[in-house]
Scaffold this active site. Structure first.
Site, PDB file in Angstrom:
ATOM      1  N   ASP A  36       0.911  -1.235  -0.022  1.00  0.00           N
ATOM      2  CA  ASP A  36       0.011   0.051   0.096  1.00  0.00           C
ATOM      3  C   ASP A  36       0.807   1.268  -0.043  1.00  0.00           C
ATOM      4  OD1 ASP A  36      -1.802   1.865   0.356  1.00  0.00           O
ATOM      5  OD2 ASP A  36      -2.809   0.957   1.977  1.00  0.00           O
ATOM      6  N   HIS A  37       1.216   1.576  -1.109  1.00  0.00           N
ATOM      7  CA  HIS A  37       2.329   2.847  -1.398  1.00  0.00           C
ATOM      8  C   HIS A  37       1.682   3.847  -2.215  1.00  0.00           C
ATOM      9  CE1 HIS A  37       6.725   1.523  -0.482  1.00  0.00           C
ATOM     10  NE2 HIS A  37       5.949   0.813   0.254  1.00  0.00           N
ATOM     11  N   GLY A 105       4.524   2.891   8.961  1.00  0.00           N
ATOM     12  CA  GLY A 105       4.569   3.465   7.764  1.00  0.00           C
ATOM     13  C   GLY A 105       5.962   4.283   7.436  1.00  0.00           C
ATOM     14  N   GLU A 106       6.149   4.601   6.357  1.00  0.00           N
ATOM     15  CA  GLU A 106       7.385   5.426   5.927  1.00  0.00           C
ATOM     16  C   GLU A 106       7.269   6.652   5.178  1.00  0.00           C
ATOM     17  OE1 GLU A 106       6.133   2.678   3.591  1.00  0.00           O
ATOM     18  OE2 GLU A 106       6.667   0.874   4.603  1.00  0.00           O
ATOM     19  N   ASN A 109       5.720   7.588   1.721  1.00  0.00           N
ATOM     20  CA  ASN A 109       4.341   7.526   1.234  1.00  0.00           C
ATOM     21  C   ASN A 109       3.488   8.515   1.984  1.00  0.00           C
ATOM     22  OD1 ASN A 109       4.549   5.224  -0.644  1.00  0.00           O
ATOM     23  ND2 ASN A 109       5.033   4.038   1.432  1.00  0.00           N
ATOM     24  N   GLY A 173      10.747  -4.434  16.534  1.00  0.00           N
ATOM     25  CA  GLY A 173      11.314  -4.141  17.644  1.00  0.00           C
ATOM     26  C   GLY A 173      10.427  -4.547  18.844  1.00  0.00           C
ATOM     27  N   ALA A 176       7.071  -2.432  19.564  1.00  0.00           N
ATOM     28  CA  ALA A 176       6.061  -2.704  18.309  1.00  0.00           C
ATOM     29  C   ALA A 176       5.406  -4.050  18.793  1.00  0.00           C
ATOM     30  CB  ALA A 176       6.329  -2.556  17.122  1.00  0.00           C
TER      31      ALA A 176
END
Length: 322
Positions: A36-37, A105-106, A109, A173, A176
């Site tokens: 999903d980008h 997310g990133e 995006n 990690g 999360a």
């Protein structure tokens, strides 16, 4: 272990994503995931279809295969109340075959909405609130919510599937993993992280699915397969901490300038040696993963990979891992 087929919106035209999955279902893959980008990682990948439009088409074009986002970010580009609505609709359209995969997310995006890119601790706070909102809306009834990052004013979903859409959460990690154990029905990671899986299981995730993904570059000419992976996947050598922060394809291109084909070949299974594929899957199995999807690099190579997977790869892996 179940074996899935990855639809990568960043490299494949929208209509082909649909026809690829129809074929993958017919060939016997156990499930599917879709990215999903808003942007591709690299300009050369060249696509960025809206995953939720594609998912609607997939729900109607397929009959059996489970569908899953891998993963959707509900903290900026999408408000969590809207994510809940989209996911519930997919649950209805797919007759219960949809799982909502979520992640923090990133920058690539999420920066498009012009709100900047928060620090990782703030993103985790936002993610926790977003998941709480989504779960409340999945429960039916009106939802009123006022948190540090989000407000929901009298929201309600009118079209809900018979059973709530399962939620899978990405974790790399311990923090999360604890959040996923509290809220999620499944864990997601694109790295074989045994400590994260162990923590997820200990904190109430025991027995729940754990999803991973392996990038591959199939081909009978191994050197050519390596070059294909290098051309379209060299950004994958930068590591997740870098990948979450860079804002655009040009930045990923620059960050990967020092990557060599042999570096990419260490991260991507290239060629057609079944033993090498099995060895890679074994690493994930040893880390506690129950589901592995294969991300074939290159839109023009999907059919050949699927045919080989049906005749060789899937039978070999199922004999060993199921």
């Amino acid at each position: 272990m179940d074996f899935g087929y990855t639809l990568l919106c960043e490299q494949t035209p929208p209509k082909q994503l649909v026809t690829d999955l129809v074929a993958a279902e017919e060939l016997g893959f156990d499930y599917s995931v879709i990215s999903d980008h808003y942007f591709p990682w690299l300009e050369e990948q060249g696509h960025s279809a809206y995953a939720w439009s594609v998912l609607g088409a997939l729900a109607q074009a397929t009959d059996r295969i489970p569908l899953m986002t891998f993963v959707t970010c509900p903290i900026m580009r999408y408000h969590p109340a809207v994510v809940a609505q989209k996911a519930a609709t997919m649950g209805v359209l797919s007759d219960g075959r949809f799982t909502l995969g979520l992640g923090a997310g990133e920058n690539l995006n999420e920066h498009v909405v012009g709100r900047g890119w928060p620090s990782v601790d703030i993103r985790h706070e936002m993610f926790a609130e977003a998941v709480e909102i989504i779960k409340k809306l999945f429960g039916g009834g009106y939802v009123h919510y006022r948190g540090r990052h989000y407000t929901v004013d009298s929201a309600k979903l009118y079209d809900l599937p018979e059973n709530p859409v399962p939620i899978a959460m990405a974790a790399f990690g311990s923090r999360a993993a604890e959040l996923a154990a509290e809220h999620a029905d499944a864990l997601v990671s694109d790295q074989p992280v045994p400590e994260v899986v162990r923590l997820f299981g200990e904190r109430s995730g025991q027995g729940k699915p754990v999803y991973g993904q392996i990038p591959v570059s199939y081909g009978t000419d191994e050197e050519e397969a390596v070059q294909n992976a290098y051309r379209l996947w060299k950004h994958g050598t930068t590591g997740w901490k870098v990948m979450a922060e860079l804002p655009g394809p040009v930045n990923f291109e620059a960050s990967a300038k020092t990557a060599r084909p042999e570096d990419v070949a260490e991260a991507v299974v290239c060629g057609a040696d079944l033993d090498r594929y099995a060895q890679m899957v074994q690493q994930w199995a040893d880390a506690g993963f129950t589901h592995i999807s294969f991300l074939q690099i290159g839109p023009d190579r999907q059919r050949k990979f699927r045919d080989w997977a049906r005749s060789d790869l899937l039978p070999a892996l199922r004999e060993r891992f199921t």
